[in-house]
Scaffold this motif. Structure first.
Motif, short mmCIF file in Angstrom:
data_model
loop_
_atom_site.label_atom_id
_atom_site.label_comp_id
_atom_site.label_asym_id
_atom_site.label_seq_id
_atom_site.Cartn_x
_atom_site.Cartn_y
_atom_site.Cartn_z
N UNK A 111 0.83 -1.20 0.00
CA UNK A 111 0.00 0.00 0.00
C UNK A 111 0.87 1.26 0.00
N UNK A 112 1.91 1.25 0.82
CA UNK A 112 2.81 2.41 0.90
C UNK A 112 3.48 2.64 -0.45
N UNK A 113 3.98 1.57 -1.06
CA UNK A 113 4.65 1.71 -2.35
C UNK A 113 3.68 2.25 -3.41
N UNK A 114 2.45 1.77 -3.40
CA UNK A 114 1.45 2.24 -4.35
C UNK A 114 1.14 3.72 -4.12
N UNK A 115 0.98 4.12 -2.85
CA UNK A 115 0.71 5.53 -2.54
C UNK A 115 1.88 6.41 -2.95
N UNK A 116 3.10 5.97 -2.69
CA UNK A 116 4.28 6.74 -3.10
C UNK A 116 4.38 6.84 -4.62
N UNK A 117 4.06 5.76 -5.31
CA UNK A 117 4.09 5.78 -6.77
C UNK A 117 3.08 6.78 -7.30
N UNK A 118 1.86 6.77 -6.72
CA UNK A 118 0.83 7.72 -7.15
C UNK A 118 1.24 9.15 -6.83
N UNK A 119 1.85 9.34 -5.63
CA UNK A 119 2.31 10.68 -5.27
C UNK A 119 3.40 11.15 -6.22
N UNK A 120 4.31 10.25 -6.62
CA UNK A 120 5.36 10.61 -7.57
C UNK A 120 4.78 10.98 -8.93
N UNK A 121 3.72 10.29 -9.33
CA UNK A 121 3.09 10.59 -10.61
C UNK A 121 2.43 11.96 -10.57
N UNK A 122 1.86 12.32 -9.42
CA UNK A 122 1.14 13.58 -9.31
C UNK A 122 2.09 14.75 -9.07
N UNK A 123 3.15 14.58 -8.32
CA UNK A 123 4.06 15.67 -7.93
C UNK A 123 5.01 16.00 -9.07
N UNK A 124 4.97 17.25 -9.58
CA UNK A 124 5.85 17.60 -10.68
C UNK A 124 7.30 17.83 -10.22
N UNK A 125 7.51 18.00 -8.94
CA UNK A 125 8.86 18.28 -8.45
C UNK A 125 9.67 17.01 -8.24
N UNK A 126 9.07 15.85 -8.41
CA UNK A 126 9.76 14.59 -8.19
C UNK A 126 10.38 14.12 -9.49
#
Length: 191
Positions: A111-126
């Motif tokens: 779940x954590x990895x999936x949430x981080x992956x989604x956050x990375x997709x959404x965050x333009x600064x990553x």
């Protein structure tokens, strides 16, 4: 009988009486000394008997203490056995829940990895593959050029160094366990 004979008889009786009295006195004195010696000897024997009794009581007390110590040691050994048995039961309970905890942890990590992956997709600064971006401390978002960063380290870990901007912060997801707690280090790193 004549007087001189009578005087000699009286003198002889008196001398015999004196000898008898002296003999009686000496025998009484020796008897008294003997009685006193016997009394002293009896007192010495009584004192020895008291010392022997005290030694016997001390030995009995030591034996009782040894029995008590033995009983205490046996009780402590029984308590240790009981604690060991209890610890064994606790270990079995913990072992029974290890698989449950491991599967729960694996689900949470997914779940954590999936949430981080989604956050990375959404965050333009990553930083994403092929599109490296950085944000400096003032909030200015800019493209990272080849001149700004160095390549990855020999073990494949991203070791970017932003050269012309000392206040820059890179947002790379580092999959290494830097804290030793079994989790990824997802914090921004200053360069």
């Amino acid at each position: 009988m004549d007087t001189p004979t009578l005087i000699w008889i009286i003198i002889a009786v008196i001398v015999v009486a004196i000898i008898i009295v002296v003999a009686v006195m000496l025998s009484r004195r020796s008897s008294a000394k003997r009685l006193e010696a016997q009394h002293k000897k009896a007192e010495g024997l009584r004192e020895d008997a008291r010392r022997t009794e005290m030694a016997a009581r001390e030995r009995e007390a030591q034996a009782a203490q040894a029995r008590a110590d033995s009983a205490t040691a046996a009780a402590e050994a029984e308590q240790a056995k009981a604690r060991a048995a209890q610890a064994g039961i606790e270990a079995e309970r913990a072992a029974a829940t290890i698989d449950d905890h491991a599967s729960d942890a694996a689900k949470l990590r997914e779940e954590q990895a999936e949430k981080l992956r989604k956050a990375d997709e959404v965050d333009p600064a990553v930083t994403t593959a092929g599109n490296a971006r950085t944000t400096d401390r003032t909030g200015t978002d800019r493209e990272v050029t080849d001149r700004d960063v160095t390549d990855r380290d020999h073990d494949g870990t991203d070791r970017r160094i932003v050269r012309d901007n000392p206040d820059a912060v890179t947002y790379d997801r580092d999959t290494r366990d830097v804290d030793g707690d079994g989790r990824r280090d997802d914090r921004p790193t200053s360069v």
